[in-house]
Design an enzyme around this catalytic site. Sequence first.
Site, mmCIF file in Angstrom:
data_model
loop_
_atom_site.group_PDB
_atom_site.id
_atom_site.type_symbol
_atom_site.label_atom_id
_atom_site.label_comp_id
_atom_site.label_asym_id
_atom_site.label_seq_id
_atom_site.Cartn_x
_atom_site.Cartn_y
_atom_site.Cartn_z
ATOM 1 N N LYS A 159 66.687 132.414 23.213
ATOM 2 C CA LYS A 159 68.063 133.048 22.966
ATOM 3 C C LYS A 159 68.245 131.811 22.945
ATOM 4 O O LYS A 159 68.222 131.173 21.404
ATOM 5 C CB LYS A 159 67.395 132.813 24.977
ATOM 6 N N ARG A 182 57.014 133.585 28.577
ATOM 7 C CA ARG A 182 57.202 134.295 28.205
ATOM 8 C C ARG A 182 57.699 134.849 26.389
ATOM 9 O O ARG A 182 59.176 134.189 26.216
ATOM 10 C CB ARG A 182 58.546 135.320 29.161
HETATM 11 N N1 HH2 Z 1 64.286 137.194 29.527
HETATM 12 C C1 HH2 Z 1 64.840 138.470 29.176
HETATM 13 C C2 HH2 Z 1 64.042 139.882 29.508
HETATM 14 N N2 HH2 Z 1 63.638 139.747 30.817
HETATM 15 N N3 HH2 Z 1 61.957 138.535 32.335
HETATM 16 C C3 HH2 Z 1 61.964 137.281 32.528
HETATM 17 N N4 HH2 Z 1 61.317 136.612 34.125
HETATM 18 N N5 HH2 Z 1 61.793 135.916 32.300
HETATM 19 C C4 HH2 Z 1 63.115 136.202 31.351
HETATM 20 O O1 HH2 Z 1 63.363 134.977 30.502
HETATM 21 C C5 HH2 Z 1 63.712 137.526 30.723
HETATM 22 C C6 HH2 Z 1 63.589 138.118 31.025
HETATM 23 C C7 HH2 Z 1 65.428 138.246 27.870
HETATM 24 O O2 HH2 Z 1 65.304 138.293 26.919
HETATM 25 P P1 HH2 Z 1 64.653 140.123 25.926
HETATM 26 O O3 HH2 Z 1 64.074 140.961 27.212
HETATM 27 O O4 HH2 Z 1 64.303 139.372 24.842
HETATM 28 O O5 HH2 Z 1 65.956 140.603 25.509
HETATM 29 P P2 HH2 Z 1 67.013 141.790 26.458
HETATM 30 O O6 HH2 Z 1 67.742 141.511 27.640
HETATM 31 O O7 HH2 Z 1 67.806 141.625 25.176
HETATM 32 O O8 HH2 Z 1 66.204 142.742 25.319
#
Ligand code: HH2
Length: 297
Positions: free
Chosen positions: A233, A267
């Site tokens: 992040k 995660r």
């Molecule tokens: N972070 C992201 C998405 N979903 N869910 C939970 N529970 N906790 C988190 O920290 C979290 C989440 C963001 O990361 P990512 O899925 O890699 O990116 P994007 O939202 O751009 O798909």
Amino acid sequence: MLPCCEDMVTPMEFQLKGQRLRLERPLLMGIVNVTPDSFFDGGRFCDPQRAVAHALRLVEEGADLLDIGAESTRPGALPVDEQEERRRLVPVVAAVAKAVSVPISVDTSKAEVAKAAIDAGAIMVNDVTALRGDSAMVGVVAQAGVALVLMHMQGTPDIMQHAPRYDDVVGEVAQFLAERVRYAVDHGVARDRIVVDPGIGFGKTLGHNLDLLANLRVIAELGYPLLVGPSRKGFIGQLTDQSVEARGWGTAGVVALAVEQGANILRVHDVGPMKDVAKVAVAIARRISAGVREQHA
Ligand code: HH2
């Protein structure tokens, strides 16, 4: 200590629909984004076959769970409509559920999408709005008996990084999660199916993220399994001056310290390497809790 949880200790296992997950070691949740625009893997797994192959690779690397999402929630992201989210997500969930035995979580805030994903084999809903995005979500989760991740976010992804403000970020996030747990339980979600998450990067400055990461024990003391999602992040980029592709080592630093403070589910995008990080961190954390520091104080 928060008013609702004086006597609570994080349980050693939690329930998914038809499965139990033991929490005696940290679990690795592998991320599968079936999106064109996710901040790290956007566009890589839009094709369902590629998404499925990626999910299988993460399981081979040791993922204990998979989190499949079809709507980016990165800062500045705009919402995706329900039909499109469902079109992207459901075939991938169905194919992955047939191919692997690890539990599948679905990263969505929309009740209808969650329902379709549950029908396709998901047994956990990861709702980054903590049931505030769609009033029908709590009913879907309660009725299906699936597990639920309640995450803290200030604002919505399109504007959440404009000017995040807190008087006491740790206390406010803990209070928020305690309140959302109460709401879920009052609406029929079983307590032993709930996971809480401070929402790293969701409406938080670098300082807010660091304060939360330094105080994960406060969130763990709510008495529910604790999920932390730091992977690659922006705050890691701010600290290391590295591009998203080069934030693996920075992520490892967060994973180690999160495990030491009792995080139960990490995660992450990079399951194999983070599994090793978590193994080493948990071995040292066990020595710390066994009192080796005190012996040498
Ligand atoms: N972070 C992201 C998405 N979903 N869910 C939970 N529970 N906790 C988190 O920290 C979290 C989440 C963001 O990361 P990512 O899925 O890699 O990116 P994007 O939202 O751009 O798909």
